[in-house]
Scaffold this motif. Structure first.
Motif, mmCIF file in Angstrom:
data_model
loop_
_atom_site.group_PDB
_atom_site.id
_atom_site.type_symbol
_atom_site.label_atom_id
_atom_site.label_comp_id
_atom_site.label_asym_id
_atom_site.label_seq_id
_atom_site.Cartn_x
_atom_site.Cartn_y
_atom_site.Cartn_z
ATOM 1 N N GLY A 209 -5.112 -1.128 -5.699
ATOM 2 C CA GLY A 209 -5.462 -0.986 -4.643
ATOM 3 C C GLY A 209 -5.777 -1.875 -3.690
ATOM 4 N N ALA B 24 -13.120 8.438 7.435
ATOM 5 C CA ALA B 24 -12.192 9.296 8.163
ATOM 6 C C ALA B 24 -11.809 10.135 7.021
ATOM 7 C CB ALA B 24 -11.220 8.464 8.424
ATOM 8 N N PHE B 25 -11.170 11.530 7.379
ATOM 9 C CA PHE B 25 -10.515 12.455 6.569
ATOM 10 C C PHE B 25 -9.608 13.440 7.123
ATOM 11 C CE2 PHE B 25 -14.288 14.245 8.185
ATOM 12 C CZ PHE B 25 -14.136 15.681 8.869
ATOM 13 N N LEU B 26 -8.679 13.870 6.370
ATOM 14 C CA LEU B 26 -7.894 14.669 7.078
ATOM 15 C C LEU B 26 -8.176 16.152 6.200
ATOM 16 C CD1 LEU B 26 -4.035 13.450 6.461
ATOM 17 C CD2 LEU B 26 -5.567 13.231 8.498
ATOM 18 N N ALA C 212 2.128 6.971 -6.621
ATOM 19 C CA ALA C 212 0.864 7.917 -7.040
ATOM 20 C C ALA C 212 1.154 9.245 -6.578
ATOM 21 C CB ALA C 212 -0.324 7.458 -6.257
ATOM 22 N N GLY D 197 -10.708 13.963 10.969
ATOM 23 C CA GLY D 197 -11.926 13.820 11.588
ATOM 24 C C GLY D 197 -12.392 12.576 11.135
ATOM 25 N N VAL D 198 -13.677 12.377 11.633
ATOM 26 C CA VAL D 198 -14.460 11.506 11.395
ATOM 27 C C VAL D 198 -15.866 11.980 10.813
ATOM 28 C CG1 VAL D 198 -13.659 9.978 13.146
ATOM 29 C CG2 VAL D 198 -15.705 11.204 13.686
ATOM 30 N N ARG E 267 -7.160 7.649 -9.868
ATOM 31 C CA ARG E 267 -6.897 7.759 -8.590
ATOM 32 C C ARG E 267 -8.003 8.866 -8.132
ATOM 33 N NH1 ARG E 267 -2.951 7.121 -4.384
ATOM 34 N NH2 ARG E 267 -3.126 8.852 -2.868
ATOM 35 N N PHE F 170 0.813 -1.115 -0.034
ATOM 36 C CA PHE F 170 -0.010 0.075 0.062
ATOM 37 C C PHE F 170 0.898 1.412 -0.094
ATOM 38 C CE2 PHE F 170 -2.156 3.557 2.449
ATOM 39 C CZ PHE F 170 -3.225 3.527 1.843
ATOM 40 N N TRP G 98 -5.014 7.060 10.618
ATOM 41 C CA TRP G 98 -5.413 5.882 9.876
ATOM 42 C C TRP G 98 -4.438 5.559 8.702
ATOM 43 C CZ3 TRP G 98 -8.861 10.206 10.755
ATOM 44 C CH2 TRP G 98 -9.734 9.657 11.896
ATOM 45 N N TYR H 53 -18.559 7.121 9.416
ATOM 46 C CA TYR H 53 -17.447 6.775 10.435
ATOM 47 C C TYR H 53 -17.796 5.574 10.890
ATOM 48 C CZ TYR H 53 -13.008 5.986 12.847
ATOM 49 O OH TYR H 53 -11.713 5.467 13.379
ATOM 50 N N LEU I 194 -8.718 15.216 2.301
ATOM 51 C CA LEU I 194 -8.127 14.373 1.737
ATOM 52 C C LEU I 194 -9.055 13.071 2.672
ATOM 53 C CD1 LEU I 194 -5.762 15.680 1.126
ATOM 54 C CD2 LEU I 194 -4.176 14.306 2.400
ATOM 55 N N ALA I 195 -9.421 12.044 1.586
ATOM 56 C CA ALA I 195 -10.282 11.120 2.285
ATOM 57 C C ALA I 195 -10.021 9.768 1.410
ATOM 58 C CB ALA I 195 -11.770 11.357 2.303
ATOM 59 N N GLY I 196 -9.610 8.912 1.932
ATOM 60 C CA GLY I 196 -9.021 7.534 1.140
ATOM 61 C C GLY I 196 -8.040 8.108 0.167
ATOM 62 N N THR I 197 -8.215 7.823 -1.147
ATOM 63 C CA THR I 197 -7.246 8.303 -1.829
ATOM 64 C C THR I 197 -7.539 9.615 -2.672
ATOM 65 O OG1 THR I 197 -8.005 7.015 -3.935
ATOM 66 C CG2 THR I 197 -6.347 5.908 -2.545
ATOM 67 N N ARG J 286 2.743 1.857 -3.066
ATOM 68 C CA ARG J 286 1.792 2.355 -4.350
ATOM 69 C C ARG J 286 1.416 3.828 -4.133
ATOM 70 N NH1 ARG J 286 -2.364 -2.632 -4.817
ATOM 71 N NH2 ARG J 286 -1.433 -3.832 -6.331
ATOM 72 N N GLU J 287 1.403 4.334 -2.820
ATOM 73 C CA GLU J 287 1.187 5.577 -2.547
ATOM 74 C C GLU J 287 2.247 6.475 -2.970
ATOM 75 O OE1 GLU J 287 -2.456 5.595 -2.123
ATOM 76 O OE2 GLU J 287 -1.908 7.299 -0.743
ATOM 77 N N GLN K 243 -5.970 3.396 -6.078
ATOM 78 C CA GLN K 243 -4.372 4.009 -5.644
ATOM 79 C C GLN K 243 -3.747 4.556 -6.884
ATOM 80 O OE1 GLN K 243 -2.834 0.922 -2.901
ATOM 81 N NE2 GLN K 243 -1.982 2.782 -2.030
ATOM 82 N N LEU K 244 -3.799 3.690 -8.293
ATOM 83 C CA LEU K 244 -3.322 4.078 -9.318
ATOM 84 C C LEU K 244 -3.639 3.225 -10.602
ATOM 85 C CD1 LEU K 244 0.685 3.887 -9.553
ATOM 86 C CD2 LEU K 244 -1.034 2.646 -7.776
ATOM 87 N N LEU L 71 -4.336 7.721 6.072
ATOM 88 C CA LEU L 71 -4.336 8.904 5.088
ATOM 89 C C LEU L 71 -3.043 9.491 5.183
ATOM 90 C CD1 LEU L 71 -7.948 9.992 6.585
ATOM 91 C CD2 LEU L 71 -7.430 8.911 4.354
#
Lengths: 299, 592
Positions: free
Chosen positions: B241, B393-395, A23, B408-409, B296, A16, A166, B385, B334-337, A19-20, B227-228, A168
């Motif tokens: 991914g 979750a997010f940044l 990316a 945050g959630v 992505r 993971f 997490w 969440y 930012l959340a996931g990718t 790959r990040e 992811q890509l 992120l």
């Protein structure tokens, strides 16, 4: 649902992260010494992007004091695995007057590598350099992030690291800054060996027990090489030893061992009551030796 | 080959709770402290003049931590039993490093919080419990340490358990336990001790070995953040991914979100070759039957089980930066990718994690936790969440300095319709003096940019200082405020007029002046209650005849017949009222 083994989970985590890295960044190198950790990282990269080729090249910072077996292995590995290999030498940095050799009986080029490394990062305009460092190796490394930010001077600021919450990843950076990426952060020495065993990977011979002329330094045996200056009362002897880490010959000690296969190495590591970094003179210089070197931009 | 699973454990507590002794002892019992590590901390302890070997030095690896003798950053350590491997995130206890504790707990399967049995739970305990609850750590165990110092007394243990339970009753935990230990004497660490025959639960290691590990994510919702794209040649196009939840089989119908294009899974591959299915946590490459050209930031989901896609959501955030929260400033979400430009449009409230009280403030500072509304320029996928720890979750990142501002959630997805409308509103608060109009107005306006308060008392001190309290003067007072509100609302502001405005015809006048944006909000509280509360001491004076024409005493109040909203401050709290108000406002500002 069946729970995965620890190693499977760590492998997935490392893929993971690789790959990040691909990316987020355009120019990325794997810092490759020919040691076991960098071998594992390079193999994980092959797995992460299969069937495509990993978008990374191998970069070796050669102190000029490496074991010839490792250098031979390094070249063969790059060739057989289809990686582009770039080597930058501390000797060139010395010739250019960028650094000066240490003097004295415990002289080492270990610390000098930082300058060569940072010069190479700026020469190749790297966005990220991927390393095989693990948190279990050393207490300052235990504080590292997967994606560790470096300022325009290549320095680490351990007291103001980006929180990794997490999974992120905030890999945003400004021009001239770079990241160090550590996909093996949560691995142990044993995980590395079990991965090598699982995928039947080749590693340099010096990881296995062999006869060598050595002298005692502290609790380890230092190989007698042209790069190590002997004290007058040093008594070199031939012993059956192996190396737990592979670095500069001036600061990497060997241990007494009869482990000649991967299985035997795994048994030995499992039973060992000392860490692998205990064989490294570079970490023994002071309590915060690693933190101090890392602040400057070390691996 | 070692087949033991890896369990992620987070601990929190301070030196005073005996955390270092506990961890040192636990690692020691599991053989996880190696000879040279012990020698090194022994040497370091002697150098700093300590009498005993300081086990905290095992995890406090930075120079600053070792000199200040506190944990600042998360440290990771391994230990293992015969059944399981543990990756321990040792996190700081102090309030000023809350963000680091939040970080360490975000990925934990088990959280262990320490309490000193001689002192009982502290505000710190409550903060830690709040955070592990917020982050939905699946298993939480509260270790009541130093039981040796209270003679292993069951009554004391029960007292602390009760006290913690009272606090956590308002929080959510899937699995919460208590465990009495003495780290110093090693009681109840490895196996159950005879010192506490009244305790029938497991010892710490027994607990860690037996706690039921559910697969990390809900198995139902398939979520695959891309992811890509992998494209080694013209005839291969795959997406790399890891399913962060759920599983997928070849042939399954999937949709890419945001976007919504649909196809079927043609192949799932890894370096080992093709496979029929993949599940949570397995890094794979997915090929689809159709060429969709995905990128992505998109997430593959099952077509019939999509995740919410939105441009506005509510979340609870831990602020992680020295820079204060700034409303409506550009921010990277930012959340996931995914990474999207957005902004924080509203700070709903700050939570005091020690009392669980909501506090109405205008910003968040480092280590503070608050509920806020985030808007993004383009749609993003975000689960709640509660339903999904990985995709909920997010940044929040500063796009200029690139610093991580908060994490945050997701707590509520706001539909497209609930995006803030730029057209403003006039919220006309009417009610008796002391009913809570100003309190509500201030709480509402504090976390919201573009909101202004026109307070009756404040305006009477200046703009309307020529007016008295006769009915004619009161009407003129209201006319002026309404005219001012009309000018302000035309410029897109949300205007809160907080005036007693006792007579129906006066409020009708305001409604006529302001027109469409006018909303009548009745802040209701009985005369008996406001007079009893008498916060400003005015009712006492009015009763004594010192203030003539005082509404409710010597002048009448006509309650609205059909107000747009009634907020009852006699029955409900300020928080309840505010919640009601927010909901109504978001309804009123819906795009039509």
């Amino acid at each position: 649902m069946l729970l995965k083994s620890g190693l499977e989970e760590l492998e997935a985590e490392a893929i993971f992260m690789l790959r990040e890295a691909a990316a987020h960044f355009d120019r990325v190198a794997i810092l490759f010494s020919g040691g076991k950790d960098s071998i594992v990282v390079a193999h994980l990269a092959k797995r992460a992007f299969w069937p495509a080729k990993p978008p990374f090249f191998l970069l070796h910072v050669d102190t000029g004091h490496n074991f010839p077996e490792t250098l031979e292995f390094r070249d063969r590995f790059a060739h057989e695995n289809g990686f582009d290999l770039q080597v930058r030498t501390v000797q060139a940095s010395i010739d250019q007057g960028r650094v000066q050799d240490e003097v004295g009986p415990n002289a080492s080029r270990n610390g000098l590598q930082t300058v060569t490394l940072l010069d190479a990062i700026s020469e190749f305009r790297l966005d990220a350099a991927i390393g095989g460092a693990r948190r279990d190796e050393e207490k300052a490394r235990a504080k590292e992030r997967f994606f560790s930010h470096r300022n325009t001077f290549g320095q680490w600021d351990p007291r103001n690291q980006r929180p990794e919450v997490w999974r992120l990843i905030n890999a945003r950076k400004k021009h001239g800054e770079h990241f160090r990426v550590f996909p093996l952060s949560n691995w142990t020495e044993l995980d590395v060996w079990e991965f090598i065993q699982k995928y039947e990977l080749a590693v340099p011979d010096i990881y296995f027990a062999h006869e060598r002329e050595v002298v005692k330094r502290g609790s380890v045996w230092l190989g007698v090489t042209p790069f190590v200056s002997l004290h007058p009362d040093d008594k070199p002897e031939r012993r059956k030893v192996r190396f737990r880490t592979v670095g500069d010959a001036t600061c990497t000690g060997a241990i007494d061992s009869s482990a000649s296969t991967i299985e035997e190495v795994i048994d030995e590591v499992r039973a060992s009551r000392r860490t692998e970094r205990s064989t490294r003179a570079d970490d023994q210089r002071s309590d915060a030796a690693m933190e101090d070197r890392k602040l400057q931009g070390y691996f | 080959m070692d087949s033991r699973p890896l369990v992620r454990v987070a601990t929190a507590g301070s030196v005073d709770d005996g955390k270092s002794t506990f961890l040192g002892r636990l690692l020691f019992e599991c053989g996880a402290i190696l000879t040279d590590q012990y020698e090194a901390i022994e040497k370091a302890s002697l150098q700093t003049g300590e009498i005993e070997v300081n086990l905290a030095l095992l995890t406090d690896g930075l120079r600053a931590e070792r000199s200040q003798k506190i944990t600042i950053d998360v440290a990771y350590r391994h230990f293992a039993t015969d059944r399981r491997r543990f990756l321990l995130a040792d996190t700081p206890g102090h309030a000023q490093y809350t963000r680091n504790m939040f970080t360490g707990a975000s990925t934990a399967d088990v959280a262990m919080l320490l309490i000193d049995a001689t002192k009982g739970p502290t505000v710190q305990t409550y903060r830690h419990a709040f955070i592990v609850s917020l982050l939905r750590v699946p298993h939480v165990v509260i270790l009541i340490n130093k039981m040796d110092l209270v003679d292993y007394d069951e009554a004391i243990y029960e007292k602390w358990v009760e006290e913690v339970r009272r606090y956590v009753a308002k929080l959510e935990f899937a699995d919460l336990r208590f465990l009495p230990i003495s780290a110093l004497e090693g009681t109840n660490l490895v196996s159950r001790s005879e010192r506490m025959p009244w305790y029938s639960g497991p010892a710490v290691l027994e607990y860690l070995d037996s706690v039921e590990l559910s697969p990390r994510q809900t198995p139902v919702d398939f979520r695959f953040p891309i992811q890509l794209a992998i494209r080694p040649s013209m005839d291969f196009r795959g997406y790399a991914g890891t399913p962060v939840s759920g599983s997928i089989r070849v042939g399954d119908e999937v949709t890419a979100l945001p976007g919504g294009r649909t196809s079927r899974v043609r192949a799932i591959s890894t370096a080992e070759g093709s496979r029929p299915e993949a599940t949570t946590g397995e890094p794979i490459v997915i090929e689809l039957e159709d060429e969709l050209d995905l990128v992505r930031g998109q997430t593959l989901v099952r077509t019939r089980n999509p995740s919410p896609v939105t441009t506005a959501f509510e979340g609870t955030v831990c602020w992680m930066s020295d820079r204060k929260l700034e409303l409506n400033a550009p921010i990277q979400v930012l959340a996931g990718t995914q990474s999207q430009v957005g902004a924080i449009s509203e700070l709903v409230y700050r939570i005091n994690p020690e009392t669980l009280h909501r506090e109405y403030v205008s910003t968040l500072e480092l280590n503070e936790i608050g509920r806020l509304v985030v808007q993004t320029s383009s749609p993003i996928c975000l689960d709640l969440y509660d339903r999904n720890r990985a995709t909920g979750a997010f940044l929040l990142v500063d796009p200029v300095s690139n610093e991580t501002l908060g994490a945050g959630v997701g707590t509520r997805i706001l539909g497209e319709a609930q995006r803030e409308n730029s057209a403003g509103l006039v919220l006309w608060f009417t009610g008796l003096s002391g009913a809570g109009k100003s309190t509500l107005a201030e709480a509402f306006a504090s976390g919201r940019s573009g909101a202004v308060i026109l307070d009756g008392d404040a305006l009477r001190a200046g703009m309307n200082s020529d007016l008295g309290f006769s009915e004619a003067d009161r009407t003129e007072n209201i006319r002026r405020v309404a005219e001012l509100a009309k000018v302000l609302v035309a410029q897109g502001l949300t205007v809160i007029c907080s005036l007693i405005s006792p007579m129906r015809h006066q409020r009708q006048l305001a409604r006529e002046i302001i027109g469409e944006p006018f909303r009548e909000v009745f802040v209701r509280c009985s005369i008996e209650r406001v007079a009893a509360r008498d916060v400003k001491g005015l009712y006492a004076k009015a009763e004594a005849g010192e203030i003539p024409n005082f509404t409710g005493i010597s002048a009448s109040y006509e309650p609205p017949e059909t107000p747009d909203l009634v907020i009852d401050t006699e029955q409900g709290s300020v928080a309840d009222g505010l919640e009601q108000l927010r909901e109504s406002v978001s309804k009123w500002t819906q795009k039509t």
